[in-house]
Scaffold this active site. Structure first.
Site, PDB file in Angstrom:
ATOM      1  N   ASP A 196     -48.545 -97.974  -9.887  1.00 61.59           N
ATOM      2  CA  ASP A 196     -48.560 -98.920 -10.944  1.00 61.59           C
ATOM      3  C   ASP A 196     -46.990 -99.311 -11.347  1.00 61.59           C
ATOM      4  O   ASP A 196     -46.358 -98.377 -11.605  1.00 61.59           O
ATOM      5  CB  ASP A 196     -49.232 -98.637 -12.144  1.00 61.59           C
ATOM      6  CG  ASP A 196     -50.719 -99.166 -12.379  1.00 61.59           C
ATOM      7  OD1 ASP A 196     -50.898-100.189 -11.649  1.00 61.59           O
ATOM      8  OD2 ASP A 196     -51.398 -98.558 -12.868  1.00 61.59           O
ATOM      9  N   GLU A 198     -60.801-105.141 -14.107  1.00 61.09           N
ATOM     10  CA  GLU A 198     -60.990-103.919 -15.158  1.00 61.09           C
ATOM     11  C   GLU A 198     -61.927-104.624 -16.184  1.00 61.09           C
ATOM     12  O   GLU A 198     -61.705-105.774 -16.964  1.00 61.09           O
ATOM     13  CB  GLU A 198     -59.877-103.514 -15.700  1.00 61.09           C
ATOM     14  CG  GLU A 198     -60.076-102.615 -16.783  1.00 61.09           C
ATOM     15  CD  GLU A 198     -59.007-101.702 -17.018  1.00 61.09           C
ATOM     16  OE1 GLU A 198     -57.702-101.773 -16.430  1.00 61.09           O
ATOM     17  OE2 GLU A 198     -58.914-100.758 -17.890  1.00 61.09           O
ATOM     18  N   LYS A 255     -48.943-101.691  -7.892  1.00 64.43           N
ATOM     19  CA  LYS A 255     -50.003-102.733  -8.225  1.00 64.43           C
ATOM     20  C   LYS A 255     -49.495-103.392  -9.709  1.00 64.43           C
ATOM     21  O   LYS A 255     -48.490-102.441 -10.370  1.00 64.43           O
ATOM     22  CB  LYS A 255     -51.072-101.798  -8.783  1.00 64.43           C
ATOM     23  CG  LYS A 255     -52.287-102.457  -9.470  1.00 64.43           C
ATOM     24  CD  LYS A 255     -53.615-101.923  -9.666  1.00 64.43           C
ATOM     25  CE  LYS A 255     -53.777-100.676 -10.524  1.00 64.43           C
ATOM     26  NZ  LYS A 255     -53.656-101.187 -12.280  1.00 64.43           N
ATOM     27  N   GLU A 301     -50.009-105.936 -13.224  1.00 66.62           N
ATOM     28  CA  GLU A 301     -51.183-106.432 -14.145  1.00 66.62           C
ATOM     29  C   GLU A 301     -50.568-108.127 -14.238  1.00 66.62           C
ATOM     30  O   GLU A 301     -49.528-108.384 -14.590  1.00 66.62           O
ATOM     31  CB  GLU A 301     -51.295-105.997 -15.233  1.00 66.62           C
ATOM     32  CG  GLU A 301     -51.794-104.619 -15.249  1.00 66.62           C
ATOM     33  CD  GLU A 301     -51.866-103.684 -16.556  1.00 66.62           C
ATOM     34  OE1 GLU A 301     -51.688-104.394 -17.641  1.00 66.62           O
ATOM     35  OE2 GLU A 301     -52.295-102.615 -16.465  1.00 66.62           O
ATOM     36  N   ASP A 348     -50.512 -96.330 -14.445  1.00 70.40           N
ATOM     37  CA  ASP A 348     -49.561 -96.115 -15.597  1.00 70.40           C
ATOM     38  C   ASP A 348     -50.682 -95.622 -16.682  1.00 70.40           C
ATOM     39  O   ASP A 348     -50.066 -95.219 -17.905  1.00 70.40           O
ATOM     40  CB  ASP A 348     -48.952 -97.648 -15.952  1.00 70.40           C
ATOM     41  CG  ASP A 348     -49.898 -98.655 -16.408  1.00 70.40           C
ATOM     42  OD1 ASP A 348     -51.117 -98.414 -16.218  1.00 70.40           O
ATOM     43  OD2 ASP A 348     -49.347 -99.731 -16.872  1.00 70.40           O
ATOM     44  N   SER A 349     -52.022 -95.432 -16.623  1.00 70.35           N
ATOM     45  CA  SER A 349     -52.617 -94.569 -17.443  1.00 70.35           C
ATOM     46  C   SER A 349     -52.208 -93.063 -17.673  1.00 70.35           C
ATOM     47  O   SER A 349     -52.401 -92.552 -18.487  1.00 70.35           O
ATOM     48  CB  SER A 349     -54.037 -94.464 -17.213  1.00 70.35           C
ATOM     49  OG  SER A 349     -54.183 -94.112 -15.471  1.00 70.35           O
TER      50      SER A 349
HETATM   51  O1  KIV Z   1     -53.571 -97.193 -14.753  1.00 70.21           O
HETATM   52  C1  KIV Z   1     -54.765 -96.975 -14.572  1.00 70.21           C
HETATM   53  O2  KIV Z   1     -55.266 -95.703 -14.267  1.00 70.21           O
HETATM   54  C2  KIV Z   1     -55.588 -98.319 -13.731  1.00 70.21           C
HETATM   55  C3  KIV Z   1     -56.826 -97.977 -13.617  1.00 70.21           C
HETATM   56  C4  KIV Z   1     -57.639 -97.962 -14.962  1.00 70.21           C
HETATM   57  C5  KIV Z   1     -57.202 -99.177 -12.779  1.00 70.21           C
HETATM   58  O3  KIV Z   1     -54.701 -99.177 -13.753  1.00 70.21           O
END
Ligand code: KIV
Length: 272
Positions: free
Chosen positions: A91, A190, A121, A123, A52-53
């Site tokens: 994510d 992280e 993934k 959080e 989600d980056s």
């Molecule tokens: O969204 C992302 O890029 C991440 C990484 C920093 C692990 O969750």
């Protein structure tokens, strides 16, 4: 039988577990589109994270919070089309799984059906355990994410190192065990102290992938755009820049502009 399971070279949750068991480090990078996913896959990466980056890197948002489920599905779909070997993890975006476990499962099913990715993934630890268990019960593999959780930036107030002190470190260890016991196949840690990350990786049987978590874990993940120098304004201590792609692009584009202005491009050979 799926195309994936017929391909013996494909990275699976089982293969990642074997890598941890034999001490082979796991490589993971982000990608958000077909071309980058294809390049990263061909270079031999084990896991591609449609992180989600993308909210920051692709959409220009300050945090990861604004990115939507539809946008993550768009990015996920594009990456999956370019990947043959790596495992593709998508994510779950902020707001798509924290409400209740039923909504979480509905979001998870949408991502799996529409992107054809391998796993998801999320959080968080104990707070989202019910959602994690419900998604897992549908046969969807999950990678956990603890330590600095960018979706909680408004709670933290900064992107500083997490779990430096007793209570937060103890909770992180507890959460890591809860996620493993629930059935997660892996965990991202992280920006936490290297000693704590090493301890968690040693205590868990599932692979632990670090970002800013030192070398004592089972693998490393970085944001592709940061590690190839496509972005230049983000320079945390844990980031190693392997190239200066922004510099190369600037030079090429400036050269092109000059050639267009001067009439040098196109040449006789570059036209019909
Ligand atoms: O969204 C992302 O890029 C991440 C990484 C920093 C692990 O969750």
């Amino acid at each position: 039988m799926s195309i994936h399971s017929e391909d013996s070279r494909r990275v699976t949750t089982h293969r990642l577990l074997e890598m941890k068991q034999r001490g082979e480090k796991i490589s993971m990078l982000t990608a958000y589109d077909f071309t980058m996913g294809n390049i990263v896959d061909k270079a031999g990466i084990d896991i591609i994270l449609v992180g989600d980056s993308a909210s920051n890197v692709m959409c220009g948002n300050i945090t990861t919070l604004p990115i939507t489920l539809d946008q993550m599905i768009f990015f996920g779909k594009s990456v999956v089309r370019g990947v043959k070997r790596a495992m593709v993890v998508v994510d779950m975006p902020f707001g798509s799984y924290q409400g209740n476990s039923k909504e979480a499962l509905a979001s998870a099913i949408r991502i799996m059906k529409e992107t054809h990715c391998d796993c998801l993934k999320l959080e968080g630890g104990e707070e989202i355990l019910e959602s994690v268990k419900r998604i897992l019960s549908a046969g969807i593999p999950i990678m956990g994410h603890l330590g600095l959780m960018p979706q909680s930036i408004n709670k933290y107030g900064s992107y500083a190192v997490r779990a430096k002190e007793g209570d937060e470190a103890e909770k992180l260890i507890r959460d890591a065990h809860l996620l493993e016991e629930a059935g997660c196949f892996g965990l991202v840690l992280e920006k936490i102290p290297a000693a704590l990350a090493k301890q968690v990786a040693a205590e868990l049987t599932i692979p632990v992938i670090g970002i800013g978590a030192g070398g004592g874990v089972d693998g490393q993940v970085l944001v592709l755009h940061d590690m190839i120098g496509l972005t230049q304004d983000f320079s945390p201590r844990f980031l190693r820049r392997y190239a200066n792609i922004q510099g190369i692009m600037n030079e090429a584009i400036e050269h092109y502009v000059e050639d267009v202005k001067s009439g040098d491009f196109p040449s006789d050979k570059e036209q019909y």
